[in-house]
Design an enzyme around this catalytic site. Structure first.
Site, PDB file in Angstrom:
ATOM      1  N   ASP A  67       0.822  -1.210   0.000  1.00 42.15           N
ATOM      2  CA  ASP A  67       0.000   0.000   0.000  1.00 42.15           C
ATOM      3  C   ASP A  67       0.855   1.258   0.000  1.00 42.15           C
ATOM      4  O   ASP A  67       2.065   1.204   0.215  1.00 42.15           O
ATOM      5  CB  ASP A  67      -0.967   0.001   1.209  1.00 42.15           C
ATOM      6  CG  ASP A  67      -0.307  -0.471   2.490  1.00 42.15           C
ATOM      7  OD1 ASP A  67       0.942  -0.415   2.577  1.00 42.15           O
ATOM      8  OD2 ASP A  67      -1.019  -0.893   3.412  1.00 42.15           O
ATOM      9  N   ASN A 131      -7.243  -3.085  13.798  1.00 43.16           N
ATOM     10  CA  ASN A 131      -8.647  -3.392  13.498  1.00 43.16           C
ATOM     11  C   ASN A 131      -8.779  -4.599  12.564  1.00 43.16           C
ATOM     12  O   ASN A 131      -9.846  -4.844  12.013  1.00 43.16           O
ATOM     13  CB  ASN A 131      -9.348  -2.167  12.890  1.00 43.16           C
ATOM     14  CG  ASN A 131      -8.713  -1.741  11.566  1.00 43.16           C
ATOM     15  OD1 ASN A 131      -7.813  -2.401  11.062  1.00 43.16           O
ATOM     16  ND2 ASN A 131      -9.191  -0.644  11.003  1.00 43.16           N
ATOM     17  N   HIS A 133      -7.039  -5.022   9.730  1.00 45.57           N
ATOM     18  CA  HIS A 133      -6.790  -4.770   8.307  1.00 45.57           C
ATOM     19  C   HIS A 133      -5.512  -5.446   7.825  1.00 45.57           C
ATOM     20  O   HIS A 133      -4.595  -5.710   8.591  1.00 45.57           O
ATOM     21  CB  HIS A 133      -6.839  -3.273   7.954  1.00 45.57           C
ATOM     22  CG  HIS A 133      -5.697  -2.438   8.406  1.00 45.57           C
ATOM     23  ND1 HIS A 133      -5.840  -1.122   8.801  1.00 45.57           N
ATOM     24  CD2 HIS A 133      -4.372  -2.689   8.507  1.00 45.57           C
ATOM     25  CE1 HIS A 133      -4.662  -0.624   9.102  1.00 45.57           C
ATOM     26  NE2 HIS A 133      -3.758  -1.548   8.941  1.00 45.57           N
ATOM     27  N   GLU A 138      -9.459  -2.199   4.783  1.00 44.59           N
ATOM     28  CA  GLU A 138     -10.118  -1.913   6.061  1.00 44.59           C
ATOM     29  C   GLU A 138     -11.359  -2.791   6.251  1.00 44.59           C
ATOM     30  O   GLU A 138     -11.980  -3.221   5.261  1.00 44.59           O
ATOM     31  CB  GLU A 138     -10.558  -0.441   6.081  1.00 44.59           C
ATOM     32  CG  GLU A 138      -9.417   0.569   5.981  1.00 44.59           C
ATOM     33  CD  GLU A 138      -8.702   0.800   7.311  1.00 44.59           C
ATOM     34  OE1 GLU A 138      -8.521  -0.163   8.079  1.00 44.59           O
ATOM     35  OE2 GLU A 138      -8.311   1.956   7.563  1.00 44.59           O
TER      36      GLU A 138
HETATM   37  C1  GLP Z   1      -0.303   0.025   8.409  1.00 49.11           C
HETATM   38  C2  GLP Z   1       0.000  -0.746   7.134  1.00 49.11           C
HETATM   39  C3  GLP Z   1      -0.245  -2.220   7.308  1.00 49.11           C
HETATM   40  C4  GLP Z   1       0.413  -2.708   8.584  1.00 49.11           C
HETATM   41  C5  GLP Z   1      -0.246  -2.035   9.752  1.00 49.11           C
HETATM   42  C6  GLP Z   1       0.318  -2.462  11.098  1.00 49.11           C
HETATM   43  O1  GLP Z   1      -1.614   0.461   8.498  1.00 49.11           O
HETATM   44  N1  GLP Z   1      -0.767  -0.274   6.027  1.00 49.11           N
HETATM   45  O2  GLP Z   1       0.274  -2.916   6.190  1.00 49.11           O
HETATM   46  O3  GLP Z   1       0.269  -4.098   8.713  1.00 49.11           O
HETATM   47  O4  GLP Z   1      -0.015  -0.645   9.599  1.00 49.11           O
HETATM   48  O5  GLP Z   1       1.321  -1.573  11.482  1.00 49.11           O
HETATM   49  P1  GLP Z   1       2.201  -1.692  12.787  1.00 49.11           P
HETATM   50  O6  GLP Z   1       3.167  -2.782  12.501  1.00 49.11           O
HETATM   51  O7  GLP Z   1       2.860  -0.347  12.899  1.00 49.11           O
HETATM   52  O8  GLP Z   1       1.289  -2.009  13.907  1.00 49.11           O
END
Ligand code: GLP
Length: 242
Positions: A67, A131, A133, A138
């Site tokens: 993303d 959440n 995702h 989402e």
């Molecule tokens: C972001 C990314 C996701 C990732 C998520 C978790 O939203 N788009 O791909 O898995 O964060 O992030 P963190 O590892 O900082 O909890």
């Protein structure tokens, strides 16, 4: 799903980096799907260490990130492109032309076409949003199968504020994400989750019903998924595993 619970964050992230290193040695021209997020920083640090020891060669590899934010330039320090350059790409021998991010082309599905032209994703590493995702897919009543534009939920913008000086208002409202179908078409998926804040959502993702309200639960339908957890992230599933 194969679930691996390791005693610490360090062990869990090193196991994932070691797995990617072995994949690169076995299949130098591997096509990788890669995530951002704080969980992945120690994985990328370990991959850089492996690279320096001659145990992770990215010269022939191709990468597709999951993303990217809309409306930030790729050289903005908060963009996922900058994140990847900072933590991995500038520190290993991946060719600049082999690293791909969604959102660059005017048509979002051009991204799926370039993944197909590359032969599809061999190994997709994913993290888990608080959440549920995956990438920026989402929770919703229905999920887009292919690369698409998404409006980020406020919880997700909050979780990403660290990239924008801690200011939620600085986090873009829209992003482009690989679709859930694109992720599920990867030949293998590794889901890495660490830390106690994710323990509840881990349980819903890997041991709850398969539902678009927890996008990561769709991984249960994939035939080749390895889930790597540290002890804290596994706190709510340990009983069901033993
Ligand atoms: C972001 C990314 C996701 C990732 C998520 C978790 O939203 N788009 O791909 O898995 O964060 O992030 P963190 O590892 O900082 O909890």
């Amino acid at each position: 799903m194969q679930v691996l619970v390791l005693p610490s964050e360090r062990r869990a992230t090193a196991a994932v980096a070691g797995f990617i290193g072995r994949t690169l040695r076995h299949t130098p021209d591997v096509v990788l799907g890669l995530p951002t997020g704080r969980t992945m920083i120690p994985v990328y640090e370990e991959l850089v260490r492996l690279h320096r020891r001659g145990r992770a060669d990215f010269r022939k590899a191709t990468t597709f990130n999951l993303d990217e934010f809309s409306s930030v330039r790729s050289d903005h320090p908060g963009s996922f492109s900058s994140f990847m350059r900072r933590h991995l790409f500038d520190r290993v021998n991946l060719r600049t032309s082999s690293a791909h991010f969604p959102g660059g082309a005017p048509r979002t599905d051009a991204y799926d076409e370039s993944i197909e032209r590359a032969g599809g994703i061999d190994l997709c590493l994913v993290g888990l949003g608080l959440n549920g995702h995956l990438g920026f897919n989402e929770p919703a009543a229905a999920l887009a199968p292919r690369t698409h534009r998404v409006r980020l939920l406020s919880a997700t913008r909050r979780a990403n504020a660290y990239l924008f000086g801690g200011r939620i208002a600085g986090v873009p409202s829209f992003a482009v994400s690989m679709g859930i179908g694109t992720i599920l078409r990867s030949r293998a998926v590794v889901l890495l989750v660490t830390g106690s804040s994710k323990a509840r959502i881990v349980k819903r993702a890997i041991a709850g019903p398969v539902t678009t309200r927890v996008p990561a639960s769709l991984l249960q339908a994939h035939p080749n998924v390895v889930v790597v957890l540290d002890r804290r992230a596994a706190a709510h599933i340990r009983r069901s595993l033993s």
